[in-house]
Enzyme design. Structure first.
Site: not given
Ligand code: AMP
Length: 404
Positions: A15, A94, A183, A211, A213, A215, A244, A287, A334, A389
């Site tokens: 990746n 990926r 994703h 999802h 994380g 992102g 973002r 987070c 996550g 993934e």
């Protein structure tokens, strides 16, 4: 989930980011990683590879300014030193953007490379890194077939009503400007696993997967197919994320350029790197740090958490339009797999969907545990489902190459 190949075998999953390379050798029969690691600061003055093998963590320093090709050469040596090369049957890459051309994973040949180059015009940073990873791996693993697995492919089942922007149609026809979503491997995987957990046939089930994380994206999945998702042309659209901004008024561009003299690059940087949880909290994109600060009384950290949850709950509620009925809401990534605080705040706002939170199950669901977090009297369920993934990429690579 794809069907398992017959023989035990290992796949190297790569990746590539612009200055990083995540890697893992996956046992396709179990999804477990044999070795996994991250090459960071590639092209910088102090690049390094950190990896974990048999529970032991090791760091290798790379020569200054060395980039992907050198990292992959070092990885080849590492694999040989640990005698891991004999079990390898393929390399799975990926690839972030597959455009409209790639609706499933493919064996990489020159036509596929040309297609990835074409799609890379839509996501230049990611696309360039992916191509670099592929060419370096082809040079270093000459005897192994290489497979591309696209983050966008799962969402190619969306209807044009969901994927078009209300822009002049010509922009879509001539340049492919539309929503693609990302994703995809994660949403696909957790939907399949949730169907198994709840003993529901995937072809007759309605899920929303979140999802969450660094992102974040939400996906509405009807009968195993993506019908809508929150990311768009790029992974910037949709939810509040670590750095973002997610959805904003496009009129902001005019304000930033005419009033504050921002360049296109500065706007890109602002929206991708300086916004989201980091921008609002003025503290961190992480987070855990934000949660700790909010608990300690930091009001901007609390605001960042509340915005994150409100926007997420609104997006989930919006997907009741394409789905009409919901079997389960799935949390992964996550944050989704670990943060009882975020899950609790989101589910409280979504009680009208018939999901009643089981507070103890919510507290208990962390550290990679799958399980129900809704109470027995709920009409729609809530589930925590760890994503994998790399396993999807490894399975696709093994299946595509098994007859070669
Ligand atoms: P990912 O990109 O999937 O690795 O997720 C990274 C995000 O998960 C970061 O924002 C982390 O702070 C968050 N995360 C990981 N563990 C926890 C946890 N125990 N509680 C809250 N957030 C977490």
């Amino acid at each position: 989930m794809p069907t398992l190949p017959n023989n035990p075998n290992h796949v190297l999953v790569l990746n590539c980011g612009s200055s990083s390379l995540k890697f893992a050798i996956i046992d396709v029969n179990t999804g477990n990683d044999i070795i996994s690691g991250l090459a960071e600061r590639l092209g910088d003055d102090a690049p390094s590879i950190k990896y974990k093998f048999k529970g032991e963590k090791t760091t290798i320093k790379l020569a200054a300014n060395q980039a992907h090709a050198h990292a992959i050469d070092t990885l080849v040596d590492l694999i040989k030193d640990h005698n891991l090369d004999e079990q390898l049957v393929a390399v799975g890459h990926r690839v972030v953007h597959g455009g409209e051309h790639f609706t499933q994973s493919v064996l990489i040949d020159e036509h596929v490379i040309a297609g990835i180059k074409q799609a890379a015009t839509l996501a230049p940073l990611h696309g360039h890194a992916n191509l670099l990873g592929i060419s370096s791996a082809q040079a270093s693993f000459k005897n192994l077939p290489q497979v591309a697995v696209f983050d966008t492919a799962f969402h190619q089942t969306m209807d044009e009503v969901a994927y078009l922007y209300a822009l002049p149609y010509q922009l879509y026809k001539d340049f492919g400007v539309r929503r693609y979503g990302f994703h995809g491997t994660s949403h696909f995987y957790v939907a399949g696993q949730t169907a198994k957990l709840l003993a529901l046939p995937i072809e007759n089930s309605n899920f929303i997967s979140a999802h969450l994380g660094n992102g974040c994206s939400v996906c509405a999945i009807k009968n195993g197919k993506s019908v809508d998702t929150s990311m768009g042309l790029t992974p910037l659209e949709g939810l509040v994320m670590g750095t973002r901004c997610g959805d904003i008024d496009p009129g902001l561009f005019n304000f930033l350029t005419t009033q504050l003299n921002y360049t296109a690059q500065q706007i890109d940087d602002l929206l991708n790197q300086k916004s989201g949880l980091l921008g609002i909290s003025e503290l961190s994109n992480d987070c855990r740090t934000i949660e700790e600060a909010a608990i300690a009384g930091n009001s901007q950290a609390m605001l960042a958490l509340n915005m994150f949850c409100y926007r997420l709950a609104k997006q989930i509620a919006a997907y009741m339009v394409p789905l009409q009925k919901l079997d389960a809401l799935i949390f992964t990534g996550g944050i989704g797999e670990n943060s009882d605080i975020i899950r609790g705040k989101v589910l409280t706002q979504l009680a009208f969907l018939g999901i009643n939170l089981d507070p103890q199950a919510n507290l208990d669901a962390r550290f990679g545990q799958a399980g129900l977090i809704s109470a027995a009297n709920s009409t729609s369920k809530a589930v925590v489902m760890p994503t994998n993934e790399e396993w999807v990429i490894a399975l696709d690579a093994a299946n595509i190459t098994k007859e070669l």
